[in-house]
Design a protein around this motif. Structure first.
Motif, short mmCIF file in Angstrom:
data_model
loop_
_atom_site.label_atom_id
_atom_site.label_comp_id
_atom_site.label_asym_id
_atom_site.label_seq_id
_atom_site.Cartn_x
_atom_site.Cartn_y
_atom_site.Cartn_z
N CYS A 20 0.92 -1.16 -0.01
CA CYS A 20 0.02 0.04 0.16
C CYS A 20 0.80 1.15 0.01
O CYS A 20 1.84 1.38 0.83
CB CYS A 20 -0.92 0.04 1.20
N LYS A 21 0.46 2.19 -1.12
CA LYS A 21 1.40 3.43 -1.06
C LYS A 21 1.38 3.93 0.35
O LYS A 21 2.19 4.86 0.52
CB LYS A 21 0.89 4.05 -2.22
N MET A 22 0.07 4.30 0.63
CA MET A 22 -0.07 4.96 2.06
C MET A 22 0.67 4.52 3.08
O MET A 22 1.17 5.27 3.89
CB MET A 22 -1.59 5.00 2.17
N CYS A 24 -4.70 1.61 3.01
CA CYS A 24 -5.72 2.55 2.77
C CYS A 24 -7.02 1.96 1.82
O CYS A 24 -8.00 2.54 1.91
CB CYS A 24 -5.25 3.85 2.02
N GLY A 25 -6.52 0.92 1.16
CA GLY A 25 -8.01 0.44 0.22
C GLY A 25 -8.37 1.08 -0.95
O GLY A 25 -8.97 0.57 -1.68
N ARG A 26 -7.48 2.05 -1.24
CA ARG A 26 -7.71 2.94 -2.41
C ARG A 26 -6.61 3.08 -3.37
O ARG A 26 -6.89 3.76 -4.41
CB ARG A 26 -8.26 4.29 -2.02
N CYS A 27 -5.54 2.93 -2.97
CA CYS A 27 -4.39 3.21 -4.06
C CYS A 27 -4.16 2.03 -5.05
O CYS A 27 -4.74 0.89 -4.93
CB CYS A 27 -3.07 3.32 -3.07
N CYS A 70 -3.52 -1.35 -3.50
CA CYS A 70 -4.48 -1.94 -2.70
C CYS A 70 -5.68 -2.56 -3.59
O CYS A 70 -6.35 -3.53 -3.59
CB CYS A 70 -5.26 -0.86 -1.71
ZN LIG Z 1 -3.43 1.48 -0.31
#
Ligand SMILES: [Zn+2]
Length: 314
Positions: A76-78, A93-96, A99
Motif C-alpha cells: 500500500c502506497k499510504m 488505505c484500500g484506495r491506492c 490496494c
Molecule cells: Zn493503499
C-alpha cells in the motif's frame, strides 16, 4: 557590482547569479555582502566546503531512491508514506493502486476521444510576445536602449508548438534535423492564421529570419507559407555578421549583445503589415530585434510567427 553589471561580465542566467550570491552571503564568514543595490566583496577568501556538498548530495540521492522505491512498491502506497513519516501503526488505505491491484484511471478510451485529444494538441498554439526592454549597454551598434519605443515593437504573434511536443512540436523537431519542414506544417500554420489567430491588420507580405548555418530551411518554409496565403515573399532581412548561437546566451545582456549589428534590412522594404517567420525560438530576442529593424525601415506592423518554442525559462 550590481547584478546587471555581473550579467554583462559573465554569461550566466540571472537567477543563477542571484542564487550564488545569496548562498555566498549566508556563509559565515561571508565572502560577499549587499550594500544597497550593489554586491561587495569582503576580504574573506571563499573555499568550497566539499564535505558539506558531498553530504547534501548523498542525502538528495537517498531521497531520490526513496521516491523510486515508492513508485516500485507493491505494498500500500499510504503504508509506505506513513512509515517514511514515522507513523508507528500504518494501515492499508484500500484506495491506492497497490490496494486495488490495478491502475487507478481506466486505460481504455474511444477512438473519438483520441481524435479530440490529437486535435487539442494541434490547436495548442500560444502567444509570442517580443521583449519590451533591452539591456542598457548591449546595443552599441543599433543604439537601442532601455524600453523599446512602441514604434519599434512587434505585434503579439503566435508560436505553433513547443519543441518536440505531442502536437506539431514533434514534426518541427524531426524536420529541423532533416533539413526540410513538411507541407503539413505549412497547412497547420495557414489554418492557425486563418481560423484562429486572424491578425488584424492582416499581413500583406511575408519575410523571415535568415540563418547562415541553414540558409534555405526557414526561407523555404516561409516561401511556401506565403504562397498558400496568396501573399508575396520578400527576403529583406540579411545576416551581415556571424554570431554565437543565441541559445547559448544565458542572460539578457548576452542575448542582446549577441544580436548587435547581426542583421540588416534592405533599403525600402515593401509597405504594409508583414508576417515575420522563424522556425524555433528560445528567448524571442531575435524576433524582437528583427521586428525593430523592420519597423525602423518603415514597416508599420510586424506579426511574428514561430513554429516552435524551445525555451527552458529565464
Ligand atoms: Zn493503499
Amino acid at each position: 557590482m550590481t547584478t546587471s553589471a555581473i550579467e554583462a561580465a559573465i554569461n550566466l542566467r540571472k537567477t543563477q547569479i542571484e542564487k550564488v550570491l545569496k548562498l555566498l552571503s549566508v556563509e559565515n564568514p561571508s565572502p560577499v555582502f549587499k550594500d544597497g543595490t550593489k554586491w561587495v566583496r569582503t576580504a574573506i577568501r571563499y573555499r568550497m566546503d566539499q564535505e558539506r556538498i558531498d553530504n547534501l548530495t548523498r542525502q538528495r540521492e537517498q531521497e531520490w531512491q526513496e521516491v523510486q522505491d515508492y513508485i516500485d512498491t507493491n505494498e500500500c502506497k499510504m503504508v509506505f508514506l506513513a512509515r517514511s513519516l514515522d507513523d508507528p501503526q500504518p494501515h492499508p488505505c484500500g484506495r491506492c493502486e497497490s490496494c486495488i491491484g490495478g491502475p487507478l484511471v481506466s486505460e481504455s478510451f474511444s477512438h473519438e476521444r483520441a481524435v479530440q485529444a490529437a486535435l487539442f494538441l494541434r490547436h495548442a498554439e500560444f502567444p509570442l510576445e517580443t521583449k519590451k526592454q533591452v539591456s542598457p549597454e548591449a546595443f552599441l551598434e543599433y543604439g537601442f536602449r532601455g524600453n523599446l519605443p512602441l514604434t519599434l515593437r512587434a505585434k503579439s504573434g503566435r508560436t505553433l508548438s513547443r519543441w518536440g511536443d505531442a502536437g506539431w512540436g514533434a514534426f518541427v523537431k524531426e524536420d529541423k534535423h532533416a533539413g526540410h519542414f513538411r507541407d503539413e506544417l505549412v497547412d497547420a500554420a495557414v489554418e492557425m492564421i486563418r481560423q484562429r489567430w486572424q491578425p488584424d491588420p492582416a499581413p500583406v507580405w511575408v519575410t523571415c529570419i535568415p540563418s547562415r548555418k541553414h540558409p534555405q530551411l526557414v526561407p523555404d518554409f516561409a516561401r511556401r507559407l506565403a504562397q498558400r496565403l496568396d501573399l508575396p515573399f520578400h527576403a529583406v532581412i540579411a545576416k551581415v555578421r556571424d554570431n554565437q548561437p543565441q541559445k547559448a546566451q544565458q542572460n539578457r545582456f548576452h542575448q542582446c549583445r549577441n544580436l548587435d549589428g547581426v542583421f540588416a534590412v534592405t533599403p525600402n522594404p515593401p509597405m504594409g503589415p508583414v508576417l515575420l517567420v522563424d522556425d524555433v525560438i528560445d528567448s524571442a530576442w531575435t524576433m524582437t530585434i528583427a521586428a525593430a529593424l523592420l519597423r525602423q525601415a518603415g514597416c508599420d506592423a510586424v506579426w511574428p510567427l514561430a513554429l516552435a518554442e524551445s525555451s527552458t525559462g529565464d
